[in-house]
Enzyme design. Sequence first.
Site, PDB file in Angstrom:
ATOM      1  N   GLU A   1       0.857  -1.185   0.000  1.00  0.00           N
ATOM      2  CA  GLU A   1       0.000   0.000   0.000  1.00  0.00           C
ATOM      3  C   GLU A   1       0.890   1.231   0.000  1.00  0.00           C
ATOM      4  OE1 GLU A   1      -0.663   2.349   2.871  1.00  0.00           O
ATOM      5  OE2 GLU A   1       1.188   1.580   3.739  1.00  0.00           O
TER       6      GLU A   1
ATOM      7  N   ARG B   1      -5.514  -0.774   3.806  1.00  0.00           N
ATOM      8  CA  ARG B   1      -5.205  -0.355   2.427  1.00  0.00           C
ATOM      9  C   ARG B   1      -4.531  -1.469   1.634  1.00  0.00           C
ATOM     10  NH1 ARG B   1      -3.853   4.467   5.291  1.00  0.00           N
ATOM     11  NH2 ARG B   1      -1.669   3.872   5.389  1.00  0.00           N
TER      12      ARG B   1
ATOM     13  N   SER C   1       9.142   5.204   5.057  1.00  0.00           N
ATOM     14  CA  SER C   1       8.337   6.316   5.574  1.00  0.00           C
ATOM     15  C   SER C   1       9.141   7.593   5.376  1.00  0.00           C
ATOM     16  CB  SER C   1       8.051   6.070   7.051  1.00  0.00           C
ATOM     17  OG  SER C   1       7.589   7.254   7.653  1.00  0.00           O
TER      18      SER C   1
ATOM     19  N   HIS D   1       6.910   6.420  18.449  1.00  0.00           N
ATOM     20  CA  HIS D   1       6.121   6.864  17.291  1.00  0.00           C
ATOM     21  C   HIS D   1       5.032   7.824  17.719  1.00  0.00           C
ATOM     22  CE1 HIS D   1       3.030   6.624  13.985  1.00  0.00           C
ATOM     23  NE2 HIS D   1       4.124   6.878  13.290  1.00  0.00           N
TER      24      HIS D   1
ATOM     25  N   PHE E   1       3.673  16.108  15.223  1.00  0.00           N
ATOM     26  CA  PHE E   1       3.196  16.524  13.898  1.00  0.00           C
ATOM     27  C   PHE E   1       1.732  16.963  13.932  1.00  0.00           C
ATOM     28  CE2 PHE E   1       0.883  15.265  10.027  1.00  0.00           C
ATOM     29  CZ  PHE E   1       1.386  16.233   9.172  1.00  0.00           C
TER      30      PHE E   1
ATOM     31  N   HIS F   1       4.268   7.374   2.959  1.00  0.00           N
ATOM     32  CA  HIS F   1       4.896   6.077   3.213  1.00  0.00           C
ATOM     33  C   HIS F   1       4.423   5.014   2.237  1.00  0.00           C
ATOM     34  CE1 HIS F   1       1.825   4.403   6.406  1.00  0.00           C
ATOM     35  NE2 HIS F   1       1.600   3.883   5.253  1.00  0.00           N
TER      36      HIS F   1
HETATM   37  C1  HEM Z   1       7.901  12.833  10.743  1.00  0.00           C
HETATM   38  C2  HEM Z   1       7.707  11.511  10.803  1.00  0.00           C
HETATM   39  C3  HEM Z   1       6.372  10.866  11.043  1.00  0.00           C
HETATM   40  C4  HEM Z   1       5.166  11.414  11.316  1.00  0.00           C
HETATM   41  C5  HEM Z   1       4.803  12.886  11.464  1.00  0.00           C
HETATM   42  C6  HEM Z   1       4.216  10.324  11.425  1.00  0.00           C
HETATM   43  C7  HEM Z   1       2.858  10.487  11.650  1.00  0.00           C
HETATM   44  C8  HEM Z   1       1.915   9.531  11.354  1.00  0.00           C
HETATM   45  C9  HEM Z   1       0.522   9.781  11.139  1.00  0.00           C
HETATM   46  C10 HEM Z   1      -0.141  11.158  11.233  1.00  0.00           C
HETATM   47  C11 HEM Z   1      -0.062   8.612  10.833  1.00  0.00           C
HETATM   48  C12 HEM Z   1      -1.546   8.366  10.482  1.00  0.00           C
HETATM   49  C13 HEM Z   1      -1.724   8.545   8.984  1.00  0.00           C
HETATM   50  C14 HEM Z   1      -3.144   8.321   8.498  1.00  0.00           C
HETATM   51  O1  HEM Z   1      -3.641   7.182   8.537  1.00  0.00           O
HETATM   52  O2  HEM Z   1      -3.776   9.281   8.043  1.00  0.00           O
HETATM   53  C15 HEM Z   1       0.976   7.604  10.855  1.00  0.00           C
HETATM   54  C16 HEM Z   1       0.783   6.284  10.583  1.00  0.00           C
HETATM   55  C17 HEM Z   1       1.790   5.353  10.599  1.00  0.00           C
HETATM   56  N1  HEM Z   1       3.122   5.564  10.837  1.00  0.00           N
HETATM   57 FE1  HEM Z   1       3.997   7.306  11.188  1.00  0.00          FE
HETATM   58  N2  HEM Z   1       4.861   9.132  11.245  1.00  0.00           N
HETATM   59  C18 HEM Z   1       6.180   9.412  10.995  1.00  0.00           C
HETATM   60  C19 HEM Z   1       7.182   8.497  10.760  1.00  0.00           C
HETATM   61  C20 HEM Z   1       7.000   7.139  10.782  1.00  0.00           C
HETATM   62  C21 HEM Z   1       8.057   6.176  10.638  1.00  0.00           C
HETATM   63  C22 HEM Z   1       9.516   6.534  10.422  1.00  0.00           C
HETATM   64  C23 HEM Z   1       7.472   4.932  10.691  1.00  0.00           C
HETATM   65  C24 HEM Z   1       8.100   3.572  10.611  1.00  0.00           C
HETATM   66  C25 HEM Z   1       9.385   3.322  10.680  1.00  0.00           C
HETATM   67  C26 HEM Z   1       6.052   5.142  10.854  1.00  0.00           C
HETATM   68  C27 HEM Z   1       5.107   4.141  10.907  1.00  0.00           C
HETATM   69  C28 HEM Z   1       3.764   4.356  10.762  1.00  0.00           C
HETATM   70  C29 HEM Z   1       2.810   3.319  10.470  1.00  0.00           C
HETATM   71  C30 HEM Z   1       3.101   1.828  10.303  1.00  0.00           C
HETATM   72  C31 HEM Z   1       1.558   3.941  10.356  1.00  0.00           C
HETATM   73  C32 HEM Z   1       0.231   3.290  10.001  1.00  0.00           C
HETATM   74  C33 HEM Z   1      -0.556   2.959  11.214  1.00  0.00           C
HETATM   75  C34 HEM Z   1      -1.892   2.336  10.846  1.00  0.00           C
HETATM   76  O3  HEM Z   1      -2.558   2.832   9.920  1.00  0.00           O
HETATM   77  O4  HEM Z   1      -2.247   1.358  11.485  1.00  0.00           O
HETATM   78  N3  HEM Z   1       5.804   6.478  10.919  1.00  0.00           N
HETATM   79  N4  HEM Z   1       2.170   8.187  11.182  1.00  0.00           N
END
Ligand code: HEM
Length: 349
Positions: free
Chosen positions: A143, A178, A216, A296, A303, A317
């Site tokens: 996805e 997704r 990501s 996280h 953010f 991502h």
């Molecule tokens: C500036 C860096 C990051 C920010 C601001 C951030 C913020 C977020 C946000 C807002 C979501 C929800 C998105 C949505 O469904 O609309 C999300 C989901 C997620 N993020 Fe991050 N993230 C960041 C970096 C990362 C990194 C580096 C990883 C993994 C190494 C990660 C793993 C995930 C995963 C797996 C989800 C999906 C969760 C789900 O839908 O069950 N994120 N993140």
Amino acid sequence: MESAIDTHLQCPRTLSRRVPDEYRPPFPIWVARVGRDVTAVVMGYFGVQYRGEERRAEAWATLRAITDGFALDDGPGGWDLTHHVDAQGYDTLIAAAYWRDTATYDRWLARPEVAGWWDAPERLSAGVGVFREILAPGVDRFETLYPFTEGLPGVGGVLDDVSDQVTEHAYWGAMRDRIPRSQTDRMSPDGELRAEGDPSGRVVVRGHENVALIRSGQDWTDTPPEERELYLGAIEPALADAMDFLRDRGQRIGCYSNRYVRNVDADGVPLDTTYAISYWRSLDLLERWAESHPSHLNVFVAFVSRARHVPSLRLYHEVAVIDAGSQYYEYVNCHAATGLLRDSVEQGQ
Ligand code: HEM
């Protein structure tokens, strides 16, 4: 508004989504679309590992040899270059390359210039290490997520189209929802990472069922000064902490390897884009970390609480869950904790 799962990949569900059918997300998100003729894409991370300034020129020459290979017929549809320093203090250059379909990749790989370069004995006597981590997820096994529709990075850059706004986002569990295969399969892991070969020379790691990979990304290229300051001052530090956590302490929660990389241009000059390349034992474990781990959640809150003030920041991502036969990892002259080597068991053990 439409489903993130393209119509030709939808099927009767045996597993339900985490939200009711009436759910509507509070802000827009798009996903990349792939043509109906494609059954699997290829994501390849081609790395060069070195230690010490005196090896820098050799490392760059090696990376150039790899990217020169990309220019051959059937080379990748898109690629980018990155640099990072790993937990052992080794500099690492990676060319991340994407093919829209496996047949093109297979033809490229079979070219004598490509296969011969990787197999050459010079790789073993070089002053730098090289590795390739190749994943070919079926179209039902990955996805993407973008809050923008132009200039898609990563795999999106080689795909065919962009969706309308999609419903499956802004709730925990949306990433799984997704992935087309989630309609009928929990995509649980099975087996172990197995290493074969000479640990001080050339080692091939065989993946197990349903290894998960996330790229990501963060792009602050077009942010005006006040947005840039907010990102670099209040959001990026939380991201850097999360990346250090996964790199240094992620092993016990199922993170096999985490690299926080920065894009560089062809001369090695840093660009204003970074991303994580993060391998996990399973999608479940990646989800659990994203949904519940303070590292996280700190990034998430840093953010979300400022999202209105950083409209030019581009976050995206891509997540893939790959079957055992569609992964290939090879490390030549690399240290024993490189990539998926660290958590692999030796064949026969
Ligand atoms: C500036 C860096 C990051 C920010 C601001 C951030 C913020 C977020 C946000 C807002 C979501 C929800 C998105 C949505 O469904 O609309 C999300 C989901 C997620 N993020 Fe991050 N993230 C960041 C970096 C990362 C990194 C580096 C990883 C993994 C190494 C990660 C793993 C995930 C995963 C797996 C989800 C999906 C969760 C789900 O839908 O069950 N994120 N993140």
